[in-house]
Design a protein around this motif. Structure first.
Motif, PDB file in Angstrom:
ATOM      1  N   GLY A  49       0.823  -1.198   0.000  1.00 23.03           N
ATOM      2  CA  GLY A  49       0.000   0.000   0.000  1.00 23.03           C
ATOM      3  C   GLY A  49       0.860   1.251   0.000  1.00 23.03           C
ATOM      4  O   GLY A  49       2.021   1.245   0.424  1.00 23.03           O
ATOM      5  N   ALA A  50       0.299   2.336  -0.509  1.00 21.76           N
ATOM      6  CA  ALA A  50       0.976   3.632  -0.502  1.00 21.76           C
ATOM      7  C   ALA A  50      -0.070   4.703  -0.252  1.00 21.76           C
ATOM      8  O   ALA A  50      -1.165   4.659  -0.837  1.00 21.76           O
ATOM      9  CB  ALA A  50       1.698   3.885  -1.815  1.00 21.76           C
ATOM     10  N   VAL A  51       0.257   5.644   0.622  1.00 27.13           N
ATOM     11  CA  VAL A  51      -0.643   6.761   0.921  1.00 27.13           C
ATOM     12  C   VAL A  51       0.132   8.049   0.656  1.00 27.13           C
ATOM     13  O   VAL A  51       1.122   8.342   1.333  1.00 27.13           O
ATOM     14  CB  VAL A  51      -1.136   6.722   2.375  1.00 27.13           C
ATOM     15  CG1 VAL A  51      -2.031   7.936   2.650  1.00 27.13           C
ATOM     16  CG2 VAL A  51      -1.893   5.435   2.641  1.00 27.13           C
ATOM     17  N   VAL A  52      -0.299   8.806  -0.348  1.00 30.04           N
ATOM     18  CA  VAL A  52       0.363  10.070  -0.704  1.00 30.04           C
ATOM     19  C   VAL A  52      -0.714  11.130  -0.911  1.00 30.04           C
ATOM     20  O   VAL A  52      -1.913  10.831  -0.965  1.00 30.04           O
ATOM     21  CB  VAL A  52       1.208   9.915  -1.988  1.00 30.04           C
ATOM     22  CG1 VAL A  52       2.343   8.927  -1.777  1.00 30.04           C
ATOM     23  CG2 VAL A  52       0.331   9.481  -3.165  1.00 30.04           C
ATOM     24  N   ASN A  90      -5.119   8.318  -1.827  1.00 30.68           N
ATOM     25  CA  ASN A  90      -4.904   9.769  -1.728  1.00 30.68           C
ATOM     26  C   ASN A  90      -5.271  10.253  -0.332  1.00 30.68           C
ATOM     27  O   ASN A  90      -6.418  10.102   0.107  1.00 30.68           O
ATOM     28  CB  ASN A  90      -5.745  10.482  -2.786  1.00 30.68           C
ATOM     29  CG  ASN A  90      -5.502  11.990  -2.786  1.00 30.68           C
ATOM     30  OD1 ASN A  90      -4.573  12.482  -2.157  1.00 30.68           O
ATOM     31  ND2 ASN A  90      -6.340  12.706  -3.509  1.00 30.68           N
ATOM     32  N   SER A  91      -4.318  10.877   0.369  1.00 27.69           N
ATOM     33  CA  SER A  91      -4.600  11.406   1.712  1.00 27.69           C
ATOM     34  C   SER A  91      -5.120  12.834   1.662  1.00 27.69           C
ATOM     35  O   SER A  91      -5.695  13.325   2.638  1.00 27.69           O
ATOM     36  CB  SER A  91      -3.325  11.382   2.555  1.00 27.69           C
ATOM     37  OG  SER A  91      -2.390  12.342   2.086  1.00 27.69           O
ATOM     38  N   ARG A  97      -7.766  11.340   6.966  1.00 25.90           N
ATOM     39  CA  ARG A  97      -8.024  10.627   5.720  1.00 25.90           C
ATOM     40  C   ARG A  97      -6.892   9.632   5.439  1.00 25.90           C
ATOM     41  O   ARG A  97      -7.118   8.547   4.911  1.00 25.90           O
ATOM     42  CB  ARG A  97      -8.159  11.624   4.574  1.00 25.90           C
ATOM     43  CG  ARG A  97      -8.592  10.982   3.270  1.00 25.90           C
ATOM     44  CD  ARG A  97      -8.756  12.042   2.187  1.00 25.90           C
ATOM     45  NE  ARG A  97      -9.217  11.449   0.940  1.00 25.90           N
ATOM     46  CZ  ARG A  97     -10.473  11.184   0.628  1.00 25.90           C
ATOM     47  NH1 ARG A  97     -11.440  11.475   1.478  1.00 25.90           N
ATOM     48  NH2 ARG A  97     -10.787  10.644  -0.535  1.00 25.90           N
ATOM     49  N   ALA A  98      -5.665  10.023   5.811  1.00 25.29           N
ATOM     50  CA  ALA A  98      -4.531   9.115   5.626  1.00 25.29           C
ATOM     51  C   ALA A  98      -4.712   7.854   6.461  1.00 25.29           C
ATOM     52  O   ALA A  98      -4.444   6.733   5.999  1.00 25.29           O
ATOM     53  CB  ALA A  98      -3.233   9.829   5.993  1.00 25.29           C
ATOM     54  N   ALA A  99      -5.155   8.023   7.719  1.00 24.15           N
ATOM     55  CA  ALA A  99      -5.377   6.867   8.591  1.00 24.15           C
ATOM     56  C   ALA A  99      -6.494   5.976   8.040  1.00 24.15           C
ATOM     57  O   ALA A  99      -6.401   4.741   8.066  1.00 24.15           O
ATOM     58  CB  ALA A  99      -5.707   7.350  10.002  1.00 24.15           C
TER      59      ALA A  99
END
Length: 881
Positions: A49-52, A90-91, A97-99
């Protein structure tokens, strides 16, 4: 207007929807395959996973970089068995929202690890979730505090520690000699302990002071930011360090630009998190930060690996975002690439594990350990975690200046070495940033900002304390008018301060505030900020420097002992010889004997008493030499040559005797002081009382340093107390600072003198608050007052009105020397010599042209001598003359 805004929003959402659709389509086949595999082997799907933050250019670059890293790793290594699927969320720069995105990736997509979280606030929200699910959270934030890794074991920082950047910022401040700074930092979570203590330490190490610490939340509305900036704008300090995320920084600079805080006299410095993403800002954001200085971590761009990545990255980015600008590769992009490579390498760390590709907690722990064991040469340097679970810190930083549409590199700063124009060896390093060339400051490059200004509030005036009870009123004299009781401040110290203010390049409004109390208490008022400065006869001593800083001294330093001795007339037996120096006495005797010899030789044939035995003739010659000083014998001389020599000698003798008489008269009539010496040890052993100023530091100095008993130290409250106390013997000596001693002796010279050594203490200076922006200018102005001669003029005017302004002891009387009569001695000696030479010439000539000259040539020398002194020779010589 609202309709157009609505259209813009509609277009914005449309493009977001289109982007999501395109992204979903591009991964449609892989997702379908994943779904099929999930149905067949639900426990064996391998996904990451990636959160950017897609709303920022930096987030888009990080996404592309991570996708490239995974593709490059499996293409180059040929390890296709564990090729994972990368799910990117997308955070939007929102930690909550990131969490939420991270939770979805773990629960729905069974992500084995999650990469991203450029902002530390996002990582904080997700860290606990990673602990609970035992999924490694690989953060790209370099702001993680050391304690975070022990609290959240599954949190890994793939960004290098940049704490040394604080020293780079401090070095910039020191280079331009800014004394105060304001720090604006992002305070999101109380757990994060607010401001990084490294920046406070670094600022203090360069002798600067933090004027204001302003905490802002990433959720702060523009109104709140505006209020904080307005408060800073009304202050004196104009140096701002912005240590926040890029998202909050854009808000700050937008408000600052609208409020006129990005112009002349302002200095803005940004730290790595902001500077490293400047190239990701849009045009409007770049416009609002013109002239900003930035510090960002350095990475090499000259190696082949980076150049290959850069060209491929720009192609990949253009394919995914064809309408956007073509960005430069930044630090965050490289860190994202290295982080994804490290996770891929960790997944392949144990290919024979029976748990490979299966989702359970044991695999999470194993993956975490493999990530921490990874070691490879990444785009940002060697990627290898230490025992403290940290990558090697950054020690070299680029110094950039925002100009135009982007920024330009000014040079580099290396920890322990300083600034340099080039990073390649050999490089020339310097502690000053000035070697890096011209900086475009906010408002223009014409001059370096001072870093402070007089507050914009027109009612602000400096509060300057003055001693209301100064012992010597000539230095500070406080009186009050009869009408309103307003203070009237005069004195030498006040005049020096006003002369210094006149040389400042700006107007400095102030008010004098009299203070009744000790000088120590007066200086302490500066420390507690009741006063801005202290002006007066304030001595510079160490314990006062704890409360304030002093300007350049304007008066001589030192502490002297003043004593009184009853005068009496001098009755020394050999006082008569004092008018002349020893050399003058000797030379006078020699010239007397010489002149007497010349006159005797020329006149001896005319005076029977000049002849006789050798002893008689010598006595006659010496008598003639000294009687000429006191009697005139011109009428007894027969030769014109002797009269010429005698006339000149009598003139010289008259001048010498009159000078001797005048000098001796002065010595006999001047009052002399008894040469009794008073020393410190005698005073201490005898238990004598000594006096000093009651309000000064001298009281403690005499007790602690000199060693007087406190009961033997008498405190004097006014200048008039000293003469009476000294003359009556109430005190045996008084200890005063050198400027006071000069003033005292100018007023009371008879019977008073100094004795003993001069103790080294500080002179008089003006006290200001520590790190006051005015202090350097005031010190420079004091030096200019001294070098221009104005200070000496004020000192002369201070003592010229008193009768003893040039008081000296008689022991300092200068005796007359040869230099005083050298011209006269040359004249008389030369005249006598000329007379002697003429006499000899005529004598020889007469001898050679006498008729009996041939016969005389056969005479013996003995006969010649008899003839010279006999009657015949005398008759011949007389007939010649």
């Amino acid at each position: 207007m609202p309709k157009r805004a609505g259209e813009r929003h509609a277009n914005h959402y449309f493009f977001i929807f289109l982007f999501v659709f395109v992204f979903s389509s591009s991964n449609g086949m892989s997702n379908a395959l994943d779904d099929a595999l999930e149905k067949r082997q639900p426990d064996c799907e391998l996904s990451l996973g990636a959160v950017v933050d897609y709303t920022s250019l930096a987030g888009k670059k990080e996404k592309v970089a991570m996708e490239m890293a995974l593709k490059d790793f499996y293409d180059r290594t040929g390890r296709l068995r564990h090729n994972p699927t990368l799910h990117v969320r997308n955070s939007r720069g929102d930690p909550i929202r990131a969490a939420s995105s991270a939770k979805t990736l773990i629960e729905k997509h069974h992500a084995r690890a999650i990469i991203g979280f450029r902002a530390w606030q996002e990582a904080v929200f997700v860290a606990q979730l990673g602990n609970e699910s035992q999924v490694p959270i690989v953060s790209l934030s370099n702001e993680a505090p050391p304690w975070a890794f022990s609290q959240w074991p599954f949190l890994v920082s793939a960004a290098r520690n940049v704490d040394a950047q604080m020293k780079a910022v401090a070095a910039i401040i020191q280079s331009w000699q800014w004394r105060q700074v304001n720090i604006i930092y992002e305070d999101f979570n109380p757990v994060a302990n607010g401001i990084n203590p490294n920046i406070i330490t670094a600022i203090q190490e360069v002798d600067a002071e933090i004027n204001e610490l302003v905490a802002l939340s990433p959720f702060s509305p523009y109104l709140s930011i505006s209020e904080k900036l307005e408060s800073l704008k009304n202050g004196q300090c104009r140096v701002f360090i912005v240590h926040t995320s890029i998202t909050l920084a854009t808000k700050i600079f937008k408000e600052a630009s609208e409020m006129g805080m990005m112009g002349k006299d302002f200095v803005w410095i940004t730290t790595n998190d902001i500077t490293s993403q400047i190239d990701s800002l849009n045009a409007s954001s770049i416009t609002s930060i013109q002239g900003v200085l930035g510090v960002k971590s350095y990475f090499s761009t000259s190696n082949k690996h980076f150049k290959d990545f850069q060209s491929r990255f720009q192609v990949m980015f253009r394919l995914q975002y064809p309408d956007g600008p073509l960005p430069e590769v930044g630090t965050s992009t490289l860190q994202a690439y290295d982080a994804a490579w490290a996770v891929a390498l960790a997944l392949e760390g144990n290919p024979h594990s029976k748990h490979s590709g299966c989702l359970d907690k044991r695999n999470g722990q194993e993956l975490l350990e493999n990530i921490l064991k990874t070691k490879f040469e990444g785009l940002t340097g060697l990627f290898n975690f230490s025992t403290e679970r940290k990558l090697a810190p950054v020690h070299t930083f680029s110094i950039v200046n925002v100009v135009g549409k982007s920024y330009r590199g000014l040079g580099y700063w290396t920890e322990g070495l300083g600034f340099s124009e080039s990073i390649h060896k050999p490089s020339i390093y310097n502690k000053s940033m000035s070697i890096l060339g011209q900086v475009l400051w906010p408002g223009g490059p014409w001059s370096v900002p001072k870093g402070w200004v007089i507050p914009t509030s027109h009612s602000y005036r400096l509060k300057i304390g003055v001693p209301a009870e100064s012992t010597f009123r000539e230095f500070v004299n406080v009186t009050y008018d009869h009408l309103g009781g307003n203070p009237i401040i005069k004195g030498f110290s006040i005049e020096v301060f006003k002369a210094a203010l006149a040389l400042l390049p700006y107007h400095l409004p102030y008010d004098f505030i009299p203070f009744a109390g000790t000088y120590d208490s007066l200086v302490e008022q500066v420390h507690v900020k009741n006063l801005d400065a202290v002006v007066g006869d304030t001595a510079i001593v160490s314990h006062r420097c704890e409360h304030a800083e002093f300007s350049q001294p304007y008066a001589e330093s030192g502490l002297q002992m003043l004593i009184y001795i009853k005068p009496k007339r001098s009755q020394r037996a050999w006082l008569f010889q004092k008018p002349f120096t020893t050399y003058l006495w000797a030379f006078t005797g020699i010239i007397n004997v010489y002149n007497g010899f010349v006159v005797w030789l020329i006149e001896r044939k005319h005076h029977p008493d000049f002849r006789g035995s050798i002893r008689n003739q010598i006595g006659t010659m010496l008598s003639l030499s000294f009687t000429t000083l006191f009697s005139q014998q011109g009428e007894k001389l027969h030769s014109n040559l002797s009269r010429m020599a005698m006339a000149v000698w009598l003139f010289v003798a008259l001048v010498i005797t009159q000078s001797f008489t005048a000098s001796l008269t002065t010595l006999l009539t001047v009052q002399r002081l008894d040469p009794i010496k008073v020393d410190i040890e005698t005073l201490k052993n005898s238990g004598a009382k000594v006096g000093c100023d009651a309000n000064s530091f001298v009281v403690k100095y005499l007790e602690v340093v000199v060693g007087f008993h406190r009961n033997n130290i008498k405190r004097m409250h006014t200048e008039d107390d000293y003469p009476q106390a000294l003359m009556t013997g109430e005190i045996a000596a008084a200890f005063l600072e050198v400027p006071y001693v000069k003033m005292y002796l100018a007023k009371h010279c008879e019977g008073f003198t100094t004795s003993g050594p001069t103790f080294k203490v500080g002179g008089f200076g003006f006290a200001f608050a520590r790190s006051s922006p005015y202090l350097p200018d005031i010190s420079e102005a004091v030096l200019k007052v001294s070098e221009s001669g104005k200070l000496q003029e004020l000192e002369r005017s201070l003592t010229s009105s008193f009768k003893c302004s040039t008081a000296q002891l008689v022991d300092n009387h200068d005796s007359l020397g040869i230099n005083s009569f050298w011209g006269l001695f040359v004249i008389t000696g030369g005249t006598s010599t000329i007379a002697l030479l003429i006499f000899i010439f005529h004598y020889v000539r007469q001898r050679c042209y006498q008729p009996s000259c041939d016969e005389q040539q056969h005479h013996s020398p003995a006969n010649d001598e008899l003839l010279m002194f006999g009657p015949e020779m005398e008759n011949r010589y007389q007939s010649y003359l």
